[in-house]
Design an enzyme around this catalytic site. Structure first.
Site, PDB file in Angstrom:
ATOM      1  N   GLU A 185     -31.447  28.072  -9.058  1.00 32.98           N
ATOM      2  CA  GLU A 185     -30.690  29.295  -9.358  1.00 32.98           C
ATOM      3  C   GLU A 185     -29.317  29.279  -8.685  1.00 32.98           C
ATOM      4  OE1 GLU A 185     -33.859  32.857 -10.110  1.00 32.98           O
ATOM      5  OE2 GLU A 185     -31.764  33.404  -9.810  1.00 32.98           O
TER       6      GLU A 185
ATOM      7  N   HIS B  97     -37.075  24.847 -12.798  1.00 35.52           N
ATOM      8  CA  HIS B  97     -37.159  26.293 -12.673  1.00 35.52           C
ATOM      9  C   HIS B  97     -37.474  26.797 -14.073  1.00 35.52           C
ATOM     10  CE1 HIS B  97     -35.013  30.414 -12.197  1.00 35.52           C
ATOM     11  NE2 HIS B  97     -36.309  30.521 -12.024  1.00 35.52           N
TER      12      HIS B  97
ATOM     13  N   HIS C 286     -37.581  34.463  -2.991  1.00 33.13           N
ATOM     14  CA  HIS C 286     -38.602  33.410  -2.845  1.00 33.13           C
ATOM     15  C   HIS C 286     -38.559  32.825  -1.441  1.00 33.13           C
ATOM     16  CE1 HIS C 286     -39.714  32.545  -7.160  1.00 33.13           C
ATOM     17  NE2 HIS C 286     -38.650  33.307  -7.320  1.00 33.13           N
TER      18      HIS C 286
ATOM     19  N   GLU D 255     -27.549  27.919 -14.871  1.00 29.74           N
ATOM     20  CA  GLU D 255     -27.927  27.570 -13.494  1.00 29.74           C
ATOM     21  C   GLU D 255     -27.746  26.075 -13.280  1.00 29.74           C
ATOM     22  OE1 GLU D 255     -31.957  28.677 -12.673  1.00 29.74           O
ATOM     23  OE2 GLU D 255     -31.664  30.764 -13.280  1.00 29.74           O
TER      24      GLU D 255
ATOM     25  N   ASP E  35     -39.536  26.293  -8.715  1.00 29.86           N
ATOM     26  CA  ASP E  35     -40.085  27.601  -9.067  1.00 29.86           C
ATOM     27  C   ASP E  35     -40.673  27.494 -10.473  1.00 29.86           C
ATOM     28  OD1 ASP E  35     -40.643  30.192  -9.657  1.00 29.86           O
ATOM     29  OD2 ASP E  35     -38.561  30.908  -9.635  1.00 29.86           O
TER      30      ASP E  35
ATOM     31  N   TYR F 123     -25.388  32.819 -19.179  1.00 29.41           N
ATOM     32  CA  TYR F 123     -26.299  32.662 -18.030  1.00 29.41           C
ATOM     33  C   TYR F 123     -26.674  31.190 -17.871  1.00 29.41           C
ATOM     34  CZ  TYR F 123     -29.816  33.156 -14.506  1.00 29.41           C
ATOM     35  OH  TYR F 123     -30.497  33.037 -13.333  1.00 29.41           O
TER      36      TYR F 123
ATOM     37  N   ASP G  62     -43.958  29.116  -6.695  1.00 24.79           N
ATOM     38  CA  ASP G  62     -43.276  27.857  -6.351  1.00 24.79           C
ATOM     39  C   ASP G  62     -44.305  26.778  -6.022  1.00 24.79           C
ATOM     40  OD1 ASP G  62     -40.193  28.873  -5.816  1.00 24.79           O
ATOM     41  OD2 ASP G  62     -41.726  30.394  -5.411  1.00 24.79           O
TER      42      ASP G  62
END
Ligand SMILES: [Ca+2]
Ligand SMILES: [Ca+2]
Length: 394
Positions: free
Chosen positions: A145, A241, A360, A186, A275, A184, A320
């Protein structure tokens, strides 16, 4: 030499040492099973509780019995003292052994979802300080992220890290910005210590598998590290992720990535981490049998089920994960070392302060170093030696 006669005493010795001597085993078993009379009939009196004699006894026999009882009490007391001393000695030796072993093998791999790490977070000094302390614990740390649109937050983190921990030199390798929508995206970033790990390969999974194009929202950015001081020496890391609403599908597709990487780099030593959102509402129990990363052979899920990897007090989910492929890799893991790192507890933060850092906990695992087995054998030998020594001199 005092003989430990009580059954529980022998049992304690056997359990504490993991050793059972043949002649002792026989005595222990006999005392539990009862003795055999000459006619071969079994009497169970030896395991019945002591009872007061039912018939009157003479003064002399009473005195003898009193003396015998006193001897028995003394014997039991000595036996208890001896066993306690032995247990303490062995426990201390074991602790020393474990400390030596763990101290010698702390190559730590971590995976941390930083929850929207970018410009805004990088301006909060307290957050950056906590992040630095967390990452400085790891030889290799996967960050997820990362939303560093300006391209300044990661370099800032890296320079803080190198200032904070001058004993090591940290570098980072990052993926492209990944995501289906341009609004969006990452990045995966691996931060690693250059003195303990060397990057020997990187590969962006293209996600164009025939019949299953665009399986991932954030395609794995696969890396290979050489770590000569570890028992495994070289390994591959596949990060992921998952998109929460597509967890089952993406976890299953990770199996295809694993197979491809194994062939491409001719290796079995692969770890998958990140994750995964692999719990609670995102991965229903009934769907688990559809995930080859769960059902496939030679895959070891190291973070125990029911472990909470979320900071929020109101949630408890094992999102995770760390999974290793291959027996060779599984054997190279320090037993029971895979766990979340509860930085809130460790650094005495409030829930609010911890949530500023991330929602997290990082998850982490230790790899054995190449001296692990030698150290462990030395500790075991020392335990055995002390056991034998105490056996003859107590
Ligand atoms: Ca895709
Ligand atoms: Ca929680």
């Amino acid at each position: 030499m005092y003989q430990c006669s009580a059954a529980w005493c022998k049992s304690a010795l056997a359990v504490s040492t993991g050793l059972v001597f043949p002649n002792r085993k026989k005595t222990f078993q006999e005392s539990n099973r009862g003795s055999l009379s000459p006619d071969g009939q079994k009497h169970i009196s030896s395991i019945q509780p002591l009872r007061k004699p039912s018939s009157p006894v003479t003064a002399s026999s009473s005195t003898r019995e009193g003396g015998a009882r006193s001897n028995t009490r003394n014997n039991k007391l000595l036996c208890a003292m001896r066993s306690s001393s032995l247990l303490l000695l062995l426990f201390l030796t074991f602790l020393v052994g474990v400390c030596e072993v763990q101290g010698a093998s702390d190559f730590r791999i971590c995976a941390f979802n930083l929850h929207h790490f970018g410009d805004s977070k990088s301006k909060k000094s307290n957050v950056m300080h906590t992040l630095t302390r967390i990452i400085a614990r790891c030889d290799v740390c996967l960050l997820q992220e990362v939303r560093d649109t300006q391209g300044k937050a990661v370099p800032l983190l890296l320079s803080r890290l190198n200032r904070y921990d001058a004993q090591h030199d940290y570098k980072a390798v990052a993926s492209e910005r990944l995501g289906r929508s341009s609004s969006y995206q990452e990045q995966y970033v691996f931060v690693y210590r250059t003195d303990t790990a060397t990057l020997t390969g990187q590969y962006q999974y293209p996600d164009d598998r025939p019949g299953d194009v665009d399986a991932f929202s954030r395609e794995p950015f696969v890396v290979r590290f050489k770590a000569p001081k570890t028992d495994i020496k070289e390994f591959v890391l596949i990060p992921q992720h998952t998109t929460p609403t597509n967890t089952t599908k993406e976890l299953d597709a990770l199996y295809d990535v694993l197979e491809q990487v194994k062939t491409m780099w001719k290796t079995q030593n692969v770890m998958l981490l990140g994750d995964f959102n692999a719990d609670c509402g995102y991965l229903a129990k009934k769907n688990r049998k559809k995930v080859r990363l769960i059902t496939g052979k030679s895959l070891y899920w190291l973070i125990p089920e029911k472990t909470d990897t979320t900071v929020r007090l109101s949630t408890s989910c094992t999102y995770d994960r760390i999974v290793v492929h291959g027996e060779r890799f599984a054997r190279a893991i320090v037993p029971l070392s895979a766990s979340p790192f509860n930085f809130q507890l460790e650094y005495r933060l409030t829930e609010e302060q911890a949530l500023e850092v991330s929602d997290h906990y990082p998850v982490e695992v230790l790899l054995k170093d190449n001296a692990y087995n030698v150290s462990f054998n030395a500790a075991t030998s020392m335990s055995l030696y002390l056991f034998l020594l105490s056996h003859f001199f107590f």
